[in-house]
Each structure stands twice: as C-alpha cells, then as structure tokens.
Motif scaffolding. Structure first.
Motif, PDB file in Angstrom:
ATOM      1  N   GLN A 145       0.695  -1.306  -0.091  1.00  0.00           N
ATOM      2  CA  GLN A 145      -0.025   0.052  -0.027  1.00  0.00           C
ATOM      3  C   GLN A 145       0.683   1.108   0.335  1.00  0.00           C
ATOM      4  O   GLN A 145       0.311   2.271  -0.373  1.00  0.00           O
ATOM      5  CB  GLN A 145      -1.169  -0.078   1.206  1.00  0.00           C
ATOM      6  CG  GLN A 145      -2.243  -0.924   1.032  1.00  0.00           C
ATOM      7  CD  GLN A 145      -3.283  -0.606   1.903  1.00  0.00           C
ATOM      8  OE1 GLN A 145      -2.977  -1.088   3.084  1.00  0.00           O
ATOM      9  NE2 GLN A 145      -4.501  -0.334   1.569  1.00  0.00           N
ATOM     10  N   LEU A 146       2.144   1.198   0.291  1.00  0.00           N
ATOM     11  CA  LEU A 146       2.843   2.350   0.433  1.00  0.00           C
ATOM     12  C   LEU A 146       3.139   2.714  -0.927  1.00  0.00           C
ATOM     13  O   LEU A 146       3.376   3.732  -1.557  1.00  0.00           O
ATOM     14  CB  LEU A 146       4.243   2.065   1.007  1.00  0.00           C
ATOM     15  CG  LEU A 146       4.044   2.145   2.846  1.00  0.00           C
ATOM     16  CD1 LEU A 146       5.473   1.860   3.326  1.00  0.00           C
ATOM     17  CD2 LEU A 146       3.630   3.567   2.859  1.00  0.00           C
ATOM     18  N   LYS A 147       3.449   1.443  -1.779  1.00  0.00           N
ATOM     19  CA  LYS A 147       3.739   1.650  -3.451  1.00  0.00           C
ATOM     20  C   LYS A 147       2.543   2.061  -4.086  1.00  0.00           C
ATOM     21  O   LYS A 147       2.586   3.007  -5.029  1.00  0.00           O
ATOM     22  CB  LYS A 147       4.439   0.338  -3.811  1.00  0.00           C
ATOM     23  CG  LYS A 147       4.576   0.345  -5.477  1.00  0.00           C
ATOM     24  CD  LYS A 147       5.507  -0.788  -5.582  1.00  0.00           C
ATOM     25  CE  LYS A 147       5.985  -0.938  -7.168  1.00  0.00           C
ATOM     26  NZ  LYS A 147       6.611  -2.111  -7.669  1.00  0.00           N
ATOM     27  N   TYR A 148       1.379   1.491  -3.498  1.00  0.00           N
ATOM     28  CA  TYR A 148       0.169   1.729  -4.415  1.00  0.00           C
ATOM     29  C   TYR A 148      -0.934   2.493  -3.176  1.00  0.00           C
ATOM     30  O   TYR A 148      -1.848   1.757  -2.935  1.00  0.00           O
ATOM     31  CB  TYR A 148      -0.626   0.571  -5.038  1.00  0.00           C
ATOM     32  CG  TYR A 148       0.537   0.043  -6.104  1.00  0.00           C
ATOM     33  CD1 TYR A 148       0.577   0.437  -7.399  1.00  0.00           C
ATOM     34  CD2 TYR A 148       0.926  -1.149  -5.703  1.00  0.00           C
ATOM     35  CE1 TYR A 148       1.391  -0.202  -8.081  1.00  0.00           C
ATOM     36  CE2 TYR A 148       1.781  -1.666  -6.721  1.00  0.00           C
ATOM     37  CZ  TYR A 148       2.284  -1.150  -8.024  1.00  0.00           C
ATOM     38  OH  TYR A 148       2.921  -1.842  -8.647  1.00  0.00           O
ATOM     39  N   PRO A 149      -0.579   3.840  -3.036  1.00  0.00           N
ATOM     40  CA  PRO A 149      -1.547   4.480  -1.991  1.00  0.00           C
ATOM     41  C   PRO A 149      -2.958   4.692  -2.458  1.00  0.00           C
ATOM     42  O   PRO A 149      -3.672   5.063  -1.614  1.00  0.00           O
ATOM     43  CB  PRO A 149      -0.855   5.788  -1.847  1.00  0.00           C
ATOM     44  CG  PRO A 149      -0.099   6.024  -3.273  1.00  0.00           C
ATOM     45  CD  PRO A 149       0.286   4.682  -3.515  1.00  0.00           C
TER      46      PRO A 149
END
Length: 295
Positions: A117-121
């Motif tokens: 989720q850090l990569k795909y917020p």
C-alpha cells in the motif's frame, strides 16, 4: 474494424437499449440525423434492415436483434481492452479484496500488504483470513492466495508467488523428554500433532520425501493450523508444519527441526483469480509485487 463502422455499431446498440433515435443520439452526443445516417450506411453494407422506423416508434427487426446479440459482447470486450490499456498507464486504484488462509495471511500476506500500500496508495485493501475454500465466481473476492495442490478448474488461473517447505519440528523441552526421531518410523513412539482439513474432515497426511504417511499417531488434533503450531511451541508433541509458520521460532531456537533428511519437495503458494481475458491492474500489481518480494 473501421472507425465509421464502430460508430454505427455503437449507435445500433444504443438505439436498441433506448428504443429511440433521439434518446440514443443524446446519449452518444450526436445529432439524430448523424445517428440515423450511420445506421443507414451500416444497413446498406449488411444488406438488411436492423430497425423498423415509423414517425412514432422504432422497433428492431429479427435481423437487428441477432446483430445486437452478436456484436454487443465484442464491443464490450473492445471497451475493456481500451480500459485495460488506459488503466495500465495509471496508478492502480479502487478496492482489492484478497482471501488467504489464516496463518499464511497473518505471517506472509499482512506484512507484505503494508509495503504494497505504500507503493500503491490509491488502493484500498480488504483481507479475509479464512481456511475454507472460496468460490471466486460467487464470493466477493478478487484474488485468493492458497497453498499446495489447487486441483483442476477451467474457470480460474493460478500464478505461483513463492515456494515453501514442510518441516517437522518440536520444542526443545519435548525432545529432551522423549528423544529425537531419526527415521519416520520412529514417529510411532511420539505424540504427533495433527491437522484436520475442515473441508474434507480428514487428517492431513505427513509427507516424507515423495512418500506420505497417513497414520501418524497423536493425542492432539485441530482444524486450525496456528493451534497446532502453538501446541508444538508449548512442548506438546511433534508437528509437521509449513516453513513460513516455523521459520521465526526455528531461528530463535524455540523449535528444532527433526528428520530434515526426509523433507518433502517444496510446495507452491499461489494466487488464484477468475480466468478473464483481461486481468485487473489491481490484481496484476498485487501478484507482481508478491513475486518480486519473495523471488
């Protein structure tokens, strides 16, 4: 397919759905005249009438009904391909619903998802932890993560994320009290902690190399993998469990592997999803992330 034909096909479907040239034209952002001419040219090309037109009503001909029935799925797929290409250029977004077995979900999937989720917020994740077998066609799940043999199904696709090993292990306190088995046959003298498959009601067989032993004796059975793990950690007996479950405790010396020479071949941990011609960018991003993380 020519652009003018695509416009005419879209117009035919829209008129069929609206039941009106005027309403269809408004929905398409065209003039009624342009819509009528496009459909007229298509009818001339096909050599059939698609609509019966009067000043008061529009009714499809039998040929028109057949035509719409045939081209509608093709147009929907074309729109999906266009959307897929467009989405690939953008950041995956929306909701991704994942199903995973309880222990695997807590130990492997949950820590990975925080980085994912850090990569795909712009992605919202809903993770369901359940050991039951899900039906992707009817359950509200986009992708399921499963261990081992997935059986045969023409409706789903399986992508391997990583491989894992089954390990036989026990707490040092148990081994000090009851000794260390040197061969699988020695397990008959030990309390083997067994796992029962909730779906079939059967005990999972113990695997040794390419062989399996379905009748390991023991006084503890559970249909929850973590309960079996906790029993082994507490010194209740010997267990065969997935490596991902035992790894941290083995590293800390809380569990000790036995019969390592009899380890079975590795088993696959896979992502499964419905066999659609076009894979959602959300699912693709999740699978690519997991495979790169554990490569």
């Amino acid at each position: 397919m020519k652009t003018k034909n695509l416009t005419a096909i879209t117009a035919v479907i829209q008129v069929a759905e609206e039941g009106s040239f005027a309403a269809a034209s408004r929905a398409l952002g065209l003039s009624t005249s342009a819509t009528s001419k496009a459909i007229g040219r298509l009818e001339d090309e096909l050599g059939v009438k698609l609509f019966h037109r009067t000043t008061r009503s529009v009714r499809m001909t039998p040929e028109g009904e057949r035509y719409v029935e045939g081209v509608k799925p093709v147009l929907a797929e074309l729109e999906a391909i266009t959307g897929e290409i467009t989405d690939d250029l953008a950041q995956p977004r929306g909701q991704l619903r994942i199903s995973a077995p309880s222990a695997l979900g807590r130990i492997i999937i949950t820590p990975a998802l925080s980085k994912f989720q850090l990569k795909y917020p712009e992605l919202d994740i809903e993770l369901s932890l359940d050991d039951r077998e899900v039906d992707l066609a009817s359950d509200p799940i986009d992708v399921a993560v499963r261990v081992g043999n997935l059986g045969n199904s023409a409706s789903v696709v399986a992508r391997k994320l990583l491989e894992d090993s089954l390990v036989i292990c026990a707490a040092p306190s148990y081994l000090q009290s009851y000794g260390i088995p040197l061969t699988p046959a020695d397990l008959t003298e030990h309390n083997c902690l067994n796992f029962r498959n909730r779906r079939t009601g059967r005990l999972y067989p113990w695997l040794f190399g390419t062989e399996e032993t379905p009748n390991t004796s023991g006084r503890f059975i559970s249909d929850d993998g973590e309960a079996v793990f906790r029993a082994a950690l507490a010194g209740a007996g010997i267990s065969q469990m997935p490596g991902f479950m035992a790894q941290a405790s083995l590293a800390r010396g809380e569990l000790i592997e036995v019969l390592g020479d009899y380890r079975p071949p590795t088993i696959a941990i896979s992502a499964i999803y419905l066999d659609r011609r076009l894979l959602s960018p959300r699912i693709r991003a999740f699978i690519d992330f997991m495979t790169s993380m554990y490569r």
